[in-house]
Design a protein around this motif. Sequence first.
Motif, short mmCIF file in Angstrom:
data_model
loop_
_atom_site.label_atom_id
_atom_site.label_comp_id
_atom_site.label_asym_id
_atom_site.label_seq_id
_atom_site.Cartn_x
_atom_site.Cartn_y
_atom_site.Cartn_z
N SER A 1 3.35 20.07 3.80
CA SER A 1 2.17 19.21 3.66
C SER A 1 1.36 19.59 2.42
CB SER A 1 1.29 19.32 4.92
OG SER A 1 1.99 18.90 6.06
N TRP A 2 1.29 20.88 2.15
CA TRP A 2 0.54 21.35 0.97
C TRP A 2 1.22 20.87 -0.32
CZ3 TRP A 2 -4.19 22.96 0.34
CH2 TRP A 2 -4.55 23.67 -0.81
N ARG A 3 2.55 20.96 -0.36
CA ARG A 3 3.28 20.47 -1.54
C ARG A 3 3.11 18.96 -1.69
NH1 ARG A 3 7.21 24.09 0.46
NH2 ARG A 3 8.32 22.36 1.44
N ALA A 4 3.15 18.24 -0.57
CA ALA A 4 2.98 16.78 -0.61
C ALA A 4 1.60 16.41 -1.13
CB ALA A 4 3.22 16.19 0.77
N LEU A 5 0.58 17.18 -0.77
CA LEU A 5 -0.77 16.91 -1.27
C LEU A 5 -0.82 17.06 -2.78
CD1 LEU A 5 -3.23 18.56 1.29
CD2 LEU A 5 -3.19 16.17 0.60
N GLY A 6 -0.19 18.11 -3.28
CA GLY A 6 -0.17 18.32 -4.73
C GLY A 6 0.52 17.17 -5.45
N ASP A 7 1.64 16.72 -4.89
CA ASP A 7 2.36 15.59 -5.50
C ASP A 7 1.51 14.32 -5.45
OD1 ASP A 7 4.48 17.29 -5.92
OD2 ASP A 7 5.61 16.64 -4.15
N LYS A 8 0.80 14.14 -4.35
CA LYS A 8 -0.02 12.94 -4.22
C LYS A 8 -1.18 12.96 -5.20
CE LYS A 8 -2.12 10.05 -0.63
NZ LYS A 8 -2.49 9.95 0.81
N LEU A 9 -1.77 14.13 -5.42
CA LEU A 9 -2.86 14.26 -6.38
C LEU A 9 -2.37 13.90 -7.79
CD1 LEU A 9 -5.46 17.12 -6.64
CD2 LEU A 9 -4.19 16.42 -8.66
N LEU A 10 -1.23 14.45 -8.17
CA LEU A 10 -0.72 14.19 -9.51
C LEU A 10 -0.32 12.73 -9.69
CD1 LEU A 10 1.44 17.41 -9.94
CD2 LEU A 10 -0.81 16.94 -10.93
N ARG B 1 2.68 24.30 15.15
CA ARG B 1 3.67 23.69 14.25
C ARG B 1 3.57 22.16 14.27
NH1 ARG B 1 7.06 28.03 16.09
NH2 ARG B 1 7.73 26.75 17.87
N LEU B 2 3.39 21.61 15.47
CA LEU B 2 3.29 20.15 15.56
C LEU B 2 2.01 19.65 14.89
CD1 LEU B 2 4.44 17.52 16.56
CD2 LEU B 2 3.30 17.90 18.76
N MET B 3 0.89 20.33 15.12
CA MET B 3 -0.37 19.93 14.50
C MET B 3 -0.28 19.99 12.98
SD MET B 3 -3.32 21.68 16.89
CE MET B 3 -4.66 20.99 15.94
N ALA B 4 0.34 21.05 12.47
CA ALA B 4 0.45 21.20 11.02
C ALA B 4 1.29 20.08 10.42
CB ALA B 4 1.05 22.56 10.69
N GLY B 5 2.32 19.66 11.15
CA GLY B 5 3.15 18.58 10.66
C GLY B 5 2.46 17.23 10.75
N GLN B 6 1.55 17.07 11.72
CA GLN B 6 0.86 15.80 11.91
C GLN B 6 -0.31 15.60 10.96
OE1 GLN B 6 -0.49 15.54 15.97
NE2 GLN B 6 1.50 14.87 16.76
N SER B 7 -0.96 16.67 10.54
CA SER B 7 -2.24 16.57 9.85
C SER B 7 -2.09 16.80 8.35
CB SER B 7 -3.25 17.57 10.43
OG SER B 7 -4.47 17.49 9.75
N ALA B 8 -2.14 15.73 7.57
CA ALA B 8 -2.08 15.86 6.12
C ALA B 8 -3.31 16.57 5.58
CB ALA B 8 -1.95 14.48 5.48
N ALA B 9 -4.46 16.40 6.26
CA ALA B 9 -5.72 17.02 5.80
C ALA B 9 -5.89 18.44 6.30
CB ALA B 9 -6.90 16.17 6.25
N GLY B 10 -4.89 18.98 7.00
CA GLY B 10 -4.95 20.36 7.45
C GLY B 10 -5.56 20.50 8.83
#
Length: 652
Positions: free
Chosen positions: A443-452, A392-401
């Motif tokens: 993080s996945w949703r944030a990536l989509g928002d960042k792409l758009l 859980r902590l790693m997933a929250g820390q890593s924007a790149a997965g």
Amino acid sequence: MIIGTAGHIDHGKTTLVKALTGVDADRLPEEKARGITLDLGYAYAPQADGSVLGFIDVPGHEKLIHNMLAGATGIDFVLLVIAADDGPMPQTREHLELLDLLGLDRGAVALTKCDTVDAARVAEARGEIEALLAGTRLEGSPVFALSATTGEGVPALRAHLDATAAAHRQRRAGFPEHGRFRLAIDRCFTLSGIGTVVTGTAFSGRVGAGDTAIIAPEGNGGHGGLRVRVKSLHVQDRPAQHGQAGDRCALALAGDFEKKDIERGMWVVDPAAAHPLRRFQAELHVPSTQPALKHWTPVHVHLGATDITGRVALLDCTEVGAGGTALAEILLDRETLAVRGDRFVLRDASAQRTIGGGRVLDGFPPSRHKRSPARLALLNALRDDDPATSLRLMAGQSAAGIDLIRFAANWNLGDAAAAALWQQAALRVVRSGDEQIGFAAASWRALGDKLLAALAAEHQRAPDMVGVERERLRRLTLPTLARAAFDALVAELIAAGRLAASRAWLHLPEHQASLSPGDRDLFAVLKPLLDAQPFGPPRVRDVAKASGTAEDVVRQLFRRVARAGELYPVAHDHYFTADAVARLVSLIAELDAENGAARAADLRDIIYHDGGGGRKVAIHILEFFDRIGYTRRVRDEHVVRSSGTGHAWLDN
């Protein structure tokens, strides 16, 4: 259950094992001649229910600690042997300290040679033992006064071992074995008619006759390990079809190797668990009896059945005081195997004194930012025995997965356990070949928002461009984002109607780029010159010369048309029409399907007869597709990426 002896030299460990099993564990001629144990000895005792108790008899001499540790790391239960006449001695204390560092907390004390002293001395020795065990993991362990020579007291100890083993088996039955197979090799020998045999204690998983395994790390500078097949096996000294975690196993192996290629300290593992390493990060403890351990101290590292020299790099302090605990990176002078939770012992550079020990936290540590607050927080999370905590902590820390293959390897998770954990953590998992990348939902949703958002900014910056090429948009979104993850993100956004694709370009659905009427009219005049030779069109200067248009006017026009998605700059001042590029996508896909890759010579032969140039043009075309991410170069070949992004151009 595997029982390991421990204690000072000449306190009767081997004699006691013989009294309990009927087997003399001293197997070497020099051991029998000198009357002392030099190396690991093994004995087995059948039980009434058909199971077998296994004993590992370790040497007690101070100069043979490396052999003692090779056996102690694979045991379930400690039999601490202390002679009544001597009481606790230096090696008794050192062995007890080592057992503490190895995390062994189940055991009993055999107070031997009671036939040589009076009752008062036995009582006094009991008091000494109680004081010795106070504050250790074995505190409160039962003490059995006995004589291995006369047999007095031995049946009571044997009954206790039998009862403990029965409880151990019941406990194991309630918790199915998990993890991939790992066995630390402590012996290797050859038997006539059988071949090479290795023995050791299985740390995890399950192995059976006919299974394929890897012996790693491969010696003599080899890489990747030795692939072997398990022809047959013995478990607890009996023929068996399968062995599992906690068993003493003898594996008869077949493969392309010689006995000299295998030595103590190597591992036999499931092929998916063969990840040799030369450094790992760990939780480190310094015993209260030892001086402070400083940063960059040279050490001997005992892990599994091996002894490797290396150094200690402290991460959250500059030195660890007596009785203290710290986070550290252990750097090794040669490769070994380790997973999260493996115990290790550190001895000084001369291998004379135990200076610390601990357990592995991460076998795949980063090379940078090792002491950052985020990294130290993750290492602290890895102290928790539940992998979900660190996940859980790693997933929250890593924007790149997260590299889920590495995470599973570090925790030694089998496929089923790993898949259940990913589901429990609600990860968005992207799979591409052997690669698995996990993202927290947020993080996945944030990536989509960042792409758009990146795309919207590009549309504002260059409104006359149809969109952004995939590879450039990936870099604008997050340069460290894996291509497979980016392609999955794009596919989801397109399916949701939040993103659109026009040939090689990605754009917001509402965005449109168009040419001015004047540009459209001039391009209509010049385009036939490009169509005449679709796979080898004239360069800008040649178009200008042929049409009588100023070269700079042609160049600026072609740049604007390319922004609108109707031309592609394949090389400098060398533009191909969108139709020609779409046809080239199909040709390269066909070459890849037929030959496993596209080569310049093959592409040249195809395009030469259809208005194309020679080998130089073919090379430019393939390099263009590498740049935009449709293919990737492998030596002199160009392989279509698995995502197949170029095929989308044919549909728009």
